[in-house]
Design an enzyme around this catalytic site. Sequence first.
Site, PDB file in Angstrom:
ATOM      1  N   ASP A 197      -0.051 -15.312-120.486  1.00 19.44           N
ATOM      2  CA  ASP A 197      -1.122 -15.580-121.665  1.00 19.44           C
ATOM      3  C   ASP A 197      -0.454 -15.280-123.248  1.00 19.44           C
ATOM      4  O   ASP A 197       0.494 -14.505-123.117  1.00 19.44           O
ATOM      5  CB  ASP A 197      -2.411 -15.114-121.879  1.00 19.44           C
ATOM      6  CG  ASP A 197      -2.157 -13.991-121.765  1.00 19.44           C
ATOM      7  OD1 ASP A 197      -1.854 -13.394-122.081  1.00 19.44           O
ATOM      8  OD2 ASP A 197      -3.673 -13.849-120.897  1.00 19.44           O
ATOM      9  N   ASP A 233      -1.370 -14.194-126.845  1.00 13.39           N
ATOM     10  CA  ASP A 233      -2.293 -13.991-127.836  1.00 13.39           C
ATOM     11  C   ASP A 233      -1.420 -13.899-129.169  1.00 13.39           C
ATOM     12  O   ASP A 233      -0.932 -13.467-129.657  1.00 13.39           O
ATOM     13  CB  ASP A 233      -2.785 -12.544-127.341  1.00 13.39           C
ATOM     14  CG  ASP A 233      -3.816 -12.721-125.912  1.00 13.39           C
ATOM     15  OD1 ASP A 233      -3.957 -13.474-125.373  1.00 13.39           O
ATOM     16  OD2 ASP A 233      -3.218 -11.322-125.246  1.00 13.39           O
ATOM     17  N   ASP A 258      -2.976  -0.345-126.917  1.00 10.88           N
ATOM     18  CA  ASP A 258      -2.640   0.918-125.889  1.00 10.88           C
ATOM     19  C   ASP A 258      -1.805   1.419-125.517  1.00 10.88           C
ATOM     20  O   ASP A 258      -1.162   2.539-125.646  1.00 10.88           O
ATOM     21  CB  ASP A 258      -3.064   0.342-124.694  1.00 10.88           C
ATOM     22  CG  ASP A 258      -3.061  -1.364-124.004  1.00 10.88           C
ATOM     23  OD1 ASP A 258      -1.882  -1.687-124.782  1.00 10.88           O
ATOM     24  OD2 ASP A 258      -2.695  -1.041-122.863  1.00 10.88           O
TER      25      ASP A 258
HETATM   26  P1  ATP Z   1      -0.872  -8.812-119.405  1.00 10.42           P
HETATM   27  O1  ATP Z   1       0.283  -9.153-118.857  1.00 10.42           O
HETATM   28  O2  ATP Z   1      -1.698  -7.977-117.336  1.00 10.42           O
HETATM   29  O3  ATP Z   1      -2.043  -9.722-119.991  1.00 10.42           O
HETATM   30  P2  ATP Z   1      -1.187  -7.291-121.351  1.00 10.42           P
HETATM   31  O4  ATP Z   1      -0.878  -6.178-122.324  1.00 10.42           O
HETATM   32  O5  ATP Z   1      -1.305  -9.073-122.200  1.00 10.42           O
HETATM   33  O6  ATP Z   1      -0.463  -7.678-120.084  1.00 10.42           O
HETATM   34  P3  ATP Z   1      -4.310  -8.083-121.695  1.00 10.42           P
HETATM   35  O7  ATP Z   1      -5.355  -6.961-120.950  1.00 10.42           O
HETATM   36  O8  ATP Z   1      -3.764  -9.038-121.722  1.00 10.42           O
HETATM   37  O9  ATP Z   1      -2.952  -6.649-121.350  1.00 10.42           O
HETATM   38  O10 ATP Z   1      -4.480  -7.105-122.837  1.00 10.42           O
HETATM   39  C1  ATP Z   1      -3.868  -7.885-124.307  1.00 10.42           C
HETATM   40  C2  ATP Z   1      -3.815  -6.885-125.699  1.00 10.42           C
HETATM   41  O11 ATP Z   1      -4.580  -5.855-125.898  1.00 10.42           O
HETATM   42  C3  ATP Z   1      -2.792  -5.380-124.580  1.00 10.42           C
HETATM   43  O12 ATP Z   1      -1.010  -5.637-124.800  1.00 10.42           O
HETATM   44  C4  ATP Z   1      -2.628  -4.332-125.943  1.00 10.42           C
HETATM   45  O13 ATP Z   1      -2.358  -4.317-127.436  1.00 10.42           O
HETATM   46  C5  ATP Z   1      -4.382  -4.583-125.889  1.00 10.42           C
HETATM   47  N1  ATP Z   1      -5.230  -3.810-125.229  1.00 10.42           N
HETATM   48  C6  ATP Z   1      -5.989  -3.727-123.734  1.00 10.42           C
HETATM   49  N2  ATP Z   1      -6.719  -2.747-123.407  1.00 10.42           N
HETATM   50  C7  ATP Z   1      -6.876  -2.603-124.279  1.00 10.42           C
HETATM   51  C8  ATP Z   1      -6.914  -1.160-124.440  1.00 10.42           C
HETATM   52  N3  ATP Z   1      -8.059  -0.258-123.131  1.00 10.42           N
HETATM   53  N4  ATP Z   1      -7.323  -0.208-125.335  1.00 10.42           N
HETATM   54  C9  ATP Z   1      -6.465  -0.344-126.505  1.00 10.42           C
HETATM   55  N5  ATP Z   1      -5.792  -1.667-126.884  1.00 10.42           N
HETATM   56  C10 ATP Z   1      -5.887  -2.689-125.569  1.00 10.42           C
HETATM   57 MG    MG Z   2      -2.406 -10.343-121.482  1.00 18.39          MG
END
Ligand code: ATP
Ligand code: MG
Length: 431
Positions: free
Chosen positions: A57, A59, A133
């Site tokens: 996705d 964001d 994170d």
């Molecule tokens: P995926 O490809 O699995 O979606 P992602 O990194 O985009 O990986 P998401 O869960 O969609 O994971 O989260 C989006 C963003 O939000 C992450 O890239 C990170 O920057 C932030 N994030 C998510 N969870 C946390 C957390 N627990 N603490 C701090 N930042 C977080």
């Molecule tokens: Mg994501």
Amino acid sequence: MDLPDPIIIPRNQHSISRKDIDREALKVLYRLRDAGFSAYLVGGGVRDLYLGKTPKDFDISTDARPGQLRNLFRNSRVIGKRFRLVQVFFRGNKIVEVSTLRCRSEYDIEGAEEVLPANNTFGSVAEDAFRRDLTINSLFYEVENFTVIDYVGGVEDLKNGIIRVVGDPDRRIRRDPVRIMRAIRHAARNDFTIEERTWQAILTNLEYLAMCPDSRIRDELFKDMRGGACARWATLAMECGLFSTLLPFYGPDLIPAVKDRLDQLFKVIDRLHGEGAKVDESLLVAMLLLPWAEEVLHLHGAPTRGGEAYQFARTLRDRMDTAVNHLNINRAQKELVTGFLVNLPVFNEAFGDGGWPKWLIKKSYFKDCLRFFQLVREAEGKGQVSVADYTLPEEDMETSVKVPRKRGKRPGRRAPVVVGKAKGGIFGLKR
Ligand code: ATP
Ligand code: MG
């Protein structure tokens, strides 16, 4: 807060191209920019594009407030209480999520801060980078000059294949222990190395995971099982102790005995997801539990007929209830999983060159159990299942196969743990 200057990577020094960004996400970015707001692609989208992968996705973050976003995008809605997020809807059920830049993560708030009004959480790009994170998840891509903005050394870590928690890993992990799971996930998915301080913080803070809501842990666990790298995930999770923490029925003493078996099973799950399958939860749980059932309950020596088989199925079901209680596996799924497991020796026994015996084919559970049997066979290097047989429609992902209910008779909360004496026998066992 005293925040450092970012590293700005100009267009000619990174490989992120607009053509790889989703059309709708680009539309949102440009609309924001044209309205005079800042607009960035953030998080996993930037990370994956940088690595040449297709993001799940896209964001977007902006300095526009939720109210302003609602005015700008007519077809949108605000979700979330403390941290409001705007979803912009496009044709074909497409949703782009836009968040206002924040100065803190919801998980980093504690004590008196918790009562801060919601609008006190907005922040600058720098602050938003530091609330994230992992360094590789804290990059910003902006559409004005097509630059990547890096406050935390994420680009360097991406280049070197390093997983590093932003800020003090010990503190950040204690604030939100799920970050342990996120670190292991991204290390496994990308085959990256976990930086030493982050690794140490993982080792020392595992116990804090118990403080996180079960539902969050469950979601994260299934994300890992379906992420295409669950074999590598399990290896890493076993190495740091996360595996036994999340799944206490696999205590550290049991790990050496089940490690290879789990690895083979998980590689099959990875192959399927890598090829676009969506394996349903009951099969995933059964794969997860199989080596435990084999080692601890001696599944393969278990009786396959009559009252003893029934008793064994009951025991397995009870033990499973305790083992995966925290994973909130629903009743129908647990019944399926029990059926998959207790019937595996039956299928092994019945398997032969001349095809399946008629009595088995006629069973109501035959098809379901066959799917599990074949997954296990693939794990043992005997044959290969077809991806199409393990691909669920999106909406059915969570509860793929439903145990049919008898008309007019809803099982009460105290209904027996064992399904009644249905035609197929108990748990589908031959009687
Ligand atoms: P995926 O490809 O699995 O979606 P992602 O990194 O985009 O990986 P998401 O869960 O969609 O994971 O989260 C989006 C963003 O939000 C992450 O890239 C990170 O920057 C932030 N994030 C998510 N969870 C946390 C957390 N627990 N603490 C701090 N930042 C977080
Ligand atoms: Mg994501």
